[in-house]
Design a protein around this motif. Structure first.
Motif, mmCIF file in Angstrom:
data_model
loop_
_atom_site.group_PDB
_atom_site.id
_atom_site.type_symbol
_atom_site.label_atom_id
_atom_site.label_comp_id
_atom_site.label_asym_id
_atom_site.label_seq_id
_atom_site.Cartn_x
_atom_site.Cartn_y
_atom_site.Cartn_z
ATOM 1 N N GLY A 402 13.755 -1.850 -25.735
ATOM 2 C CA GLY A 402 14.888 -1.631 -24.856
ATOM 3 C C GLY A 402 15.518 -2.707 -24.668
ATOM 4 N N LEU A 403 17.015 -2.799 -24.419
ATOM 5 C CA LEU A 403 17.765 -3.694 -24.202
ATOM 6 C C LEU A 403 18.440 -3.505 -22.658
ATOM 7 C CD1 LEU A 403 19.724 -3.661 -27.390
ATOM 8 C CD2 LEU A 403 17.664 -5.109 -26.784
ATOM 9 N N GLY A 404 18.750 -4.762 -22.023
ATOM 10 C CA GLY A 404 19.238 -4.580 -20.500
ATOM 11 C C GLY A 404 18.030 -4.297 -19.780
ATOM 12 N N PHE A 405 17.033 -5.026 -19.959
ATOM 13 C CA PHE A 405 15.852 -4.632 -19.534
ATOM 14 C C PHE A 405 15.645 -5.345 -17.988
ATOM 15 C CE2 PHE A 405 11.508 -3.036 -19.460
ATOM 16 C CZ PHE A 405 11.706 -1.983 -20.592
ATOM 17 N N SER A 406 14.892 -4.457 -17.006
ATOM 18 C CA SER A 406 15.196 -5.179 -15.566
ATOM 19 C C SER A 406 14.108 -6.218 -15.512
ATOM 20 C CB SER A 406 14.828 -3.887 -14.731
ATOM 21 O OG SER A 406 15.818 -2.804 -14.537
ATOM 22 N N TRP A 407 12.911 -5.961 -15.803
ATOM 23 C CA TRP A 407 12.056 -7.070 -15.703
ATOM 24 C C TRP A 407 12.249 -8.268 -16.420
ATOM 25 C CZ3 TRP A 407 6.326 -4.801 -16.879
ATOM 26 C CH2 TRP A 407 6.182 -4.567 -18.218
ATOM 27 N N THR A 408 12.650 -8.256 -17.261
ATOM 28 C CA THR A 408 13.327 -9.376 -18.130
ATOM 29 C C THR A 408 14.143 -10.489 -17.359
ATOM 30 O OG1 THR A 408 13.019 -8.170 -20.455
ATOM 31 C CG2 THR A 408 13.858 -10.199 -20.530
ATOM 32 N N ALA A 409 15.244 -9.380 -17.096
ATOM 33 C CA ALA A 409 16.169 -10.079 -16.067
ATOM 34 C C ALA A 409 15.514 -10.788 -14.766
ATOM 35 C CB ALA A 409 17.287 -9.068 -15.595
ATOM 36 N N ALA A 410 14.586 -10.001 -14.134
ATOM 37 C CA ALA A 410 13.889 -10.537 -12.982
ATOM 38 C C ALA A 410 13.126 -11.867 -13.441
ATOM 39 C CB ALA A 410 12.701 -9.588 -12.605
ATOM 40 N N ALA A 411 12.204 -11.981 -14.671
ATOM 41 C CA ALA A 411 11.639 -12.789 -15.143
ATOM 42 C C ALA A 411 12.425 -14.115 -15.186
ATOM 43 C CB ALA A 411 10.909 -12.616 -16.329
ATOM 44 N N TYR A 412 13.635 -13.841 -15.938
ATOM 45 C CA TYR A 412 14.709 -14.918 -16.005
ATOM 46 C C TYR A 412 15.086 -15.400 -14.979
ATOM 47 C CZ TYR A 412 18.647 -17.534 -17.751
ATOM 48 O OH TYR A 412 19.341 -18.664 -17.927
ATOM 49 N N MET A 413 15.359 -14.949 -13.706
ATOM 50 C CA MET A 413 15.893 -15.414 -12.741
ATOM 51 C C MET A 413 14.783 -16.379 -11.939
ATOM 52 S SD MET A 413 18.210 -12.791 -10.780
ATOM 53 C CE MET A 413 17.322 -11.072 -11.228
ATOM 54 N N TRP A 414 13.354 -16.028 -12.024
ATOM 55 C CA TRP A 414 12.276 -16.482 -11.501
ATOM 56 C C TRP A 414 12.086 -17.869 -12.173
ATOM 57 C CZ3 TRP A 414 10.649 -15.139 -6.870
ATOM 58 C CH2 TRP A 414 9.884 -15.799 -6.371
ATOM 59 N N LEU A 415 11.996 -17.588 -13.393
ATOM 60 C CA LEU A 415 11.713 -18.807 -14.516
ATOM 61 C C LEU A 415 12.725 -19.911 -14.434
ATOM 62 C CD1 LEU A 415 10.105 -17.102 -17.436
ATOM 63 C CD2 LEU A 415 8.979 -18.201 -15.381
ATOM 64 N N THR A 416 13.955 -19.693 -14.277
ATOM 65 C CA THR A 416 15.006 -20.482 -14.145
ATOM 66 C C THR A 416 14.854 -21.204 -12.585
ATOM 67 O OG1 THR A 416 16.589 -18.902 -13.488
ATOM 68 C CG2 THR A 416 16.809 -19.814 -15.599
ATOM 69 N N LYS A 417 14.549 -20.409 -11.694
ATOM 70 C CA LYS A 417 14.479 -20.869 -10.265
ATOM 71 C C LYS A 417 13.286 -21.801 -10.096
ATOM 72 C CE LYS A 417 12.643 -19.696 -5.923
ATOM 73 N NZ LYS A 417 11.447 -20.499 -5.872
ATOM 74 N N ALA A 418 12.262 -21.435 -11.092
ATOM 75 C CA ALA A 418 11.006 -22.512 -11.193
ATOM 76 C C ALA A 418 11.475 -23.843 -11.600
ATOM 77 C CB ALA A 418 9.740 -21.935 -11.813
ATOM 78 N N ALA A 419 12.351 -23.950 -12.662
ATOM 79 C CA ALA A 419 12.913 -25.078 -13.302
ATOM 80 C C ALA A 419 13.628 -25.881 -12.143
ATOM 81 C CB ALA A 419 13.520 -24.863 -14.373
ATOM 82 N N SER A 420 14.590 -25.116 -11.532
ATOM 83 C CA SER A 420 15.539 -25.971 -10.464
ATOM 84 C C SER A 420 14.477 -26.660 -9.170
ATOM 85 C CB SER A 420 16.671 -25.086 -10.163
ATOM 86 O OG SER A 420 16.097 -24.053 -9.430
ATOM 87 N N THR A 421 13.505 -25.968 -8.994
ATOM 88 C CA THR A 421 12.662 -26.280 -7.749
ATOM 89 C C THR A 421 11.838 -27.611 -8.502
ATOM 90 O OG1 THR A 421 12.417 -24.090 -7.050
ATOM 91 C CG2 THR A 421 10.698 -25.589 -6.349
ATOM 92 N N ALA A 422 11.361 -27.462 -9.560
ATOM 93 C CA ALA A 422 10.755 -28.618 -10.114
ATOM 94 C C ALA A 422 11.582 -29.686 -10.092
ATOM 95 C CB ALA A 422 10.109 -28.305 -11.335
ATOM 96 N N ALA A 423 12.894 -29.557 -10.713
ATOM 97 C CA ALA A 423 13.921 -30.620 -10.703
ATOM 98 C C ALA A 423 13.951 -31.529 -9.467
ATOM 99 C CB ALA A 423 14.982 -30.302 -11.354
ATOM 100 N N ARG A 424 13.950 -30.405 -8.085
ATOM 101 C CA ARG A 424 14.391 -31.218 -7.025
ATOM 102 C C ARG A 424 13.050 -32.021 -6.568
ATOM 103 N NH1 ARG A 424 16.576 -26.079 -5.793
ATOM 104 N NH2 ARG A 424 14.821 -25.431 -4.615
ATOM 105 N N VAL A 425 11.946 -31.673 -6.941
ATOM 106 C CA VAL A 425 10.850 -31.743 -6.475
ATOM 107 C C VAL A 425 10.371 -33.447 -7.107
ATOM 108 C CG1 VAL A 425 8.153 -32.003 -6.386
ATOM 109 C CG2 VAL A 425 9.429 -29.888 -5.870
ATOM 110 N N GLN A 426 10.960 -33.631 -8.378
ATOM 111 C CA GLN A 426 10.561 -34.673 -9.138
ATOM 112 C C GLN A 426 11.412 -35.973 -8.767
ATOM 113 O OE1 GLN A 426 11.454 -33.605 -12.799
ATOM 114 N NE2 GLN A 426 9.321 -32.325 -13.205
#
Length: 426
Positions: A402-426
């Motif tokens: 399926g396309l336009g998939f909800s949990w893939t969208a949620a995962a993307y938001m969470w995984l990009t947030k994790a990156a920005s959080t890590a960048a601020r910590v370093q």
């Protein structure tokens, strides 16, 4: 602003059906249990009210015995099979009769931490629902007290047609009382979906449990499919840790002690399923008594909920790297190159963003931040290249299902947030 974040939010808006989210239009037109838990974590990043609604709507389907079913049929739709008439459950809101991995309490803790103390009145009823569900898991699906919870249907794993079920499912008859009228292959290429023979066995199990009146004790006795499953048990343990944490926050000392007891038993049980020769954990077929040695992602999910000895964690990571070698997108849900591996077929090989999300959290927990970051980047790149597909062909990178998939969208938001959080910590 990241344009892909905007697109992810637009997908959640497009899939909103009034306080709950469908996984994708037409292919999955109802509310799915673990999908909604992942989606709630996505909403928690920018709209806590909507995140709470997602979980509250899911709990509308909770049974009196505590089970939260895998599908809640809030509104009719004729684009999906099997619908309510096949399940024959007797609940005020039509639901399926089986459950799904208990990500709910993991989502609830994250949501409560974002929303803060003022949200306690909203968190508490959901905490109560989660506790009832965890009690159900241990009562209905581990009546012998082993610490591992069993699945009575492959759909309960969320990994519907995984090679993990091939041996056990082959013992299930293909005869059904219900005409099998598939709708999924009208929405998605049949090469990406479970085979017809699998579907007949899936529906045979539904018929068998409907004949038991969905009574857990009767189902346990009659079940022709019964797997003490490592992925679901590991998710239950992580959810149990988060539930124990919430119990502590709310001063529920008796609850906290009860949950800690569940968690301790399960922690030991999962560790007993480690197989050094395979470099992964295994499920157990409760009917044959055999280990389930099929090489799937499930064997690595205990990273999520155990603080492992360095030797075990290192062995898991080495094995994960071997599976991922030369692939465009990690992490494959079946070991590449084995006979059962099909890189485009649903749970027989493709990479899934939500599985990667669980593995990333597990790798970080067990002291492998570099492996976690590699997997995070692989997932983000796949989504930014191919869009918010249900899953990805690990060889070509193609977005499948399926396309336009909800949990893939949620995962993307969470995984990009994790990156920005890590960048601020370093």
């Amino acid at each position: 602003m990241n344009v892909h974040i905007d697109q992810a939010k637009q997908i959640l808006v497009a899939n909103d059906r009034g306080g709950y989210t469908v996984p994708t239009d037409r292919l999955y037109p109802f509310q799915w249990n673990w999908d909604s838990a992942f989606v709630a974590m996505g909403f928690a990043l920018y709209d806590t009210d909507r995140a709470y609604r997602e979980l509250e709507r899911l709990v509308e389907g909770q049974w009196a015995d505590g089970m939260i079913p895998h599908i809640v049929f809030h509104q009719p739709s004729d684009t999906y099979f099997p619908g309510p008439s096949v399940w024959r459950t007797k609940h005020a809101v039509p639901t399926s009769g089986i459950t799904q991995p208990p990500v709910f309490a993991i989502a609830l803790r994250k949501l409560h931490e974002v929303a803060g103390r003022q949200a306690e009145a909203r968190t508490l009823p959901l905490y109560e629902a989660a506790l009832k569900w965890h009690r159900w898991w241990y009562r209905a699906r581990d009546p012998e007290g082993s610490g591992l919870v069993a699945l009575l249907h492959p759909w309960e794993s969320g990994s519907d047609n995984s090679p993990a079920w091939d041996i056990a499912l082959a013992r299930v008859p293909t005869t059904t009382d219900t005409p099998v009228v598939r709708k999924d292959t009208g929405h998605v290429n049949a090469e990406m979906r479970p085979r017809d023979e699998d579907y007949k066995r899936f529906i045979h199990l539904v018929d068998a449990y409907a004949a038991c009146g969905w009574d857990p004790a009767k189902q346990w006795k009659k079940a022709p499919f019964k797997i003490a499953e490592i992925q679901t048990t590991a998710i239950l343990l992580k959810a149990g840790e988060d539930l124990e944490h919430l119990a502590g926050l709310f001063g529920r000392t008796e609850d906290a002690a009860e949950i800690a007891g569940f968690n301790d038993r399960t922690r030991k049980a999962i560790l007993s399923q480690w197989r050094p020769k395979l470099s992964r954990f295994v499920s157990r077929d409760l009917i044959s008594g055999d280990d389930v040695e099929a090489a799937t992602q499930a064997g690595f999910i205990p990273l999520l909920s155990l603080d492992l000895d360095a030797g075990i964690a290192d062995a898991l990571v080495t094995e994960m790297k071997a599976w991922s070698k030369g692939l465009k997108v990690a992490f494959p849900t079946t070991k590449p190159g084995i006979a059962a591996w099909e890189p485009k077929r649903y749970w027989r090989g493709p990479a899934w963003a939500i599985i990667n999300w669980l593995l990333i959290d597990g790798l970080k927990r067990n002291g492998h931040p570099d492996a976690a970051e590699e997997l995070r980047k692989s997932t983000i790149t796949a989504i930014e290249t191919e869009g918010f597909a249900e899953y990805f062909d690990p060889v070509t990178g193609e977005g499948c299902g399926g396309l336009g998939f909800s949990w893939t969208a949620a995962a993307y938001m969470w995984l990009t947030k994790a990156a920005s959080t890590a960048a601020r910590v370093q």
